[in-house]
Motif scaffolding. Sequence first.
Motif, PDB file in Angstrom:
ATOM      1  N   ARG A 124       0.534  -1.505  -0.453  1.00  0.00           N
ATOM      2  CA  ARG A 124      -0.401  -0.561  -0.497  1.00  0.00           C
ATOM      3  C   ARG A 124       1.144   1.383   0.151  1.00  0.00           C
ATOM      4  O   ARG A 124       0.571   2.307  -0.261  1.00  0.00           O
ATOM      5  CB  ARG A 124      -0.703  -0.338   1.172  1.00  0.00           C
ATOM      6  N   LEU A 125       2.414   1.369   0.706  1.00  0.00           N
ATOM      7  CA  LEU A 125       2.523   2.419   0.750  1.00  0.00           C
ATOM      8  C   LEU A 125       3.584   3.066  -0.234  1.00  0.00           C
ATOM      9  O   LEU A 125       3.747   3.531  -1.232  1.00  0.00           O
ATOM     10  CB  LEU A 125       4.146   1.853   1.634  1.00  0.00           C
ATOM     11  N   ARG A 126       3.345   1.960  -1.168  1.00  0.00           N
ATOM     12  CA  ARG A 126       4.578   1.728  -2.265  1.00  0.00           C
ATOM     13  C   ARG A 126       3.241   2.369  -3.164  1.00  0.00           C
ATOM     14  O   ARG A 126       3.919   3.773  -4.218  1.00  0.00           O
ATOM     15  CB  ARG A 126       4.788   0.516  -3.410  1.00  0.00           C
ATOM     16  N   ARG A 127       2.281   1.567  -3.726  1.00  0.00           N
ATOM     17  CA  ARG A 127       0.989   2.366  -4.067  1.00  0.00           C
ATOM     18  C   ARG A 127       0.756   3.970  -4.216  1.00  0.00           C
ATOM     19  O   ARG A 127       1.111   4.894  -4.998  1.00  0.00           O
ATOM     20  CB  ARG A 127      -0.402   1.824  -3.858  1.00  0.00           C
ATOM     21  N   LEU A 128       1.057   4.531  -2.547  1.00  0.00           N
ATOM     22  CA  LEU A 128       0.386   5.597  -2.196  1.00  0.00           C
ATOM     23  C   LEU A 128       1.886   6.348  -2.830  1.00  0.00           C
ATOM     24  O   LEU A 128       2.135   7.976  -3.218  1.00  0.00           O
ATOM     25  CB  LEU A 128       0.568   5.813  -0.283  1.00  0.00           C
ATOM     26  N   ALA A 129       3.266   5.422  -2.029  1.00  0.00           N
ATOM     27  CA  ALA A 129       4.314   6.797  -2.738  1.00  0.00           C
ATOM     28  C   ALA A 129       4.755   7.266  -4.573  1.00  0.00           C
ATOM     29  O   ALA A 129       4.602   8.362  -4.877  1.00  0.00           O
ATOM     30  CB  ALA A 129       5.283   5.764  -2.879  1.00  0.00           C
ATOM     31  N   ALA A 130       3.331   6.125  -5.487  1.00  0.00           N
ATOM     32  CA  ALA A 130       3.624   6.133  -6.415  1.00  0.00           C
ATOM     33  C   ALA A 130       2.457   7.498  -7.496  1.00  0.00           C
ATOM     34  O   ALA A 130       3.204   7.803  -8.090  1.00  0.00           O
ATOM     35  CB  ALA A 130       3.465   5.106  -7.030  1.00  0.00           C
ATOM     36  N   ARG A 131       1.434   7.662  -6.151  1.00  0.00           N
ATOM     37  CA  ARG A 131       0.144   8.523  -6.425  1.00  0.00           C
ATOM     38  C   ARG A 131       0.661   9.562  -5.918  1.00  0.00           C
ATOM     39  O   ARG A 131       0.404  10.305  -6.766  1.00  0.00           O
ATOM     40  CB  ARG A 131      -0.592   7.981  -5.853  1.00  0.00           C
ATOM     41  N   TRP A 132       1.822   9.685  -4.919  1.00  0.00           N
ATOM     42  CA  TRP A 132       2.377  11.437  -4.911  1.00  0.00           C
ATOM     43  C   TRP A 132       3.577  11.620  -5.687  1.00  0.00           C
ATOM     44  O   TRP A 132       3.447  12.554  -5.915  1.00  0.00           O
ATOM     45  CB  TRP A 132       3.077  10.686  -3.437  1.00  0.00           C
TER      46      TRP A 132
END
Length: 118
Positions: A75-83
């Motif tokens: 989830r953190l990897r997905r959020l980082a990509a979105r950020w």
Amino acid sequence: MRAKDAIGAYGERVAGRWLEAEGLEVVERNWRCPDGELDLVARDGETLVFVEVKTRSSLAFGHPGEAVTRLKLARLRRLAARWLAEHDAHAREVRIDVVAVLRTRAGAARVEHLRGVG
């Protein structure tokens, strides 16, 4: 504010100060989107660091860092990509760190910075 939320906010403040004392620049706190939240986003030289903060008031339920599971890292990897996409940000490297904060009854909090966990 619920006790759990207050402990979390305390940990995020402690973690932010800790990272800054270690030479990182905190560029965003509590960034939210429909998919979730990033506790802290920081720069470590040319590296952009996405930081998950885990805070506990005791070790009764284990070390705070143990709460970051493979599912949470995904989830953190997905959020980082979105950020990164939403901020049109560019960095030489990207890293996910965990800052584990143990709130003690007396004295300073115990802080452990786990670099590059995911």
